[in-house]
Enzyme design. Sequence first.
Site, PDB file in Angstrom:
ATOM      1  N   SER A 134       0.825  -1.206   0.000  1.00 14.15           N
ATOM      2  CA  SER A 134       0.000   0.000   0.000  1.00 14.15           C
ATOM      3  C   SER A 134       0.857   1.253   0.000  1.00 14.15           C
ATOM      4  O   SER A 134       1.973   1.264   0.528  1.00 14.15           O
ATOM      5  CB  SER A 134      -0.864  -0.015   1.255  1.00 14.15           C
ATOM      6  N   TYR A 159      -2.472  -0.467   9.916  1.00 12.67           N
ATOM      7  CA  TYR A 159      -2.677  -1.013   8.564  1.00 12.67           C
ATOM      8  C   TYR A 159      -1.385  -0.863   7.754  1.00 12.67           C
ATOM      9  O   TYR A 159      -0.898  -1.816   7.138  1.00 12.67           O
ATOM     10  CB  TYR A 159      -3.831  -0.277   7.866  1.00 12.67           C
TER      11      TYR A 159
END
Length: 329
Positions: A134, A159
């Site tokens: 990401s 995350y």
Amino acid sequence: QQTKKMNILITGVAGFIGFHCVKKLLNTKNNYNLIGVDNLNNYYDSKLKKDRLKILKKFSKFNFYQLDICDNKRIEKLFKKHKIHIVINLAASAGVRYSLTNPEPYFNNNISGFFNILNLCVKYKINHLLFASSSSVYGNSNKFPLKEDDETSKPLSFYAASKKCNEVMAYSYSNIYNLSCTGLRFFTVYGEFGRPDMALFKFSNNIMLNKKIELFNKGKHVRDFTYINDVVDQIYKLIKKPSKKNIPYQIYNIASSNPVALKKFVQFIESALKKKGRYKLLKMQPGDVEKTFASTDKVKYVTKLNNVSNLKKGIDSYIKWFKKYYFNQ
């Protein structure tokens, strides 16, 4: 080149990127058999996941299993049964905000589950593992565009930390076991069948329902919005391009390299909906970064794909789907 069938295992196939990735592979002439896995959890409306799956199940080259990558025994059975050649790991707990209050599923799915995948890839001598990372691994950088070898050791959310962890784990497996690994750092992917926890859906939905849109950081955020078709085109090309390096590991930014301010993004949505929104300007959220803007030179050099979808057109296309899917219009 080889004409024998290649078996590709794709995890997270009922998810947004997973669904489009499988659809791309099924609609393109190739010698791939696709084995799809998803646990169909209810992090968001599972109707959307089931509707995506319905579309994929129409293809004979697609086998679906409702499985969790944390369930090592059952996943291993698949590796045995199908003689997998390539793995595309897109199963993960997604979203920065949810990870602030619920870190546990991120540990289980993104770290533990990925650990299972890595071990099975080694045990069953997989040719190439591609996995989702990401843009959030870059943290709050102020040096743009973001390049793959920039600093990524200061994630601002759990995350982001879980994705950075995947990259480091994969690198070590490449080094120890000579496993070919390709990490994909996705930048704000949007498009049809997109996740309802993402800004595009939330903004579109609130405008339709005459509710206020929440703009964090007073709408000053800048994002490198990337259209889903561009993303899966890159993945498709990268399947056959494992690293040739001594340690066969590589990482790519998957982005449009065209940052747009959030307010502009909202204007495109309003114009597609032919309707003005009302805003609620909020302060910066913890874990959020102010700006994302990727360099895509590295991936373009390898895949030779230079076309980037126009954001306005991409949003128009999304809104068409959105109105039909959610409002029968």
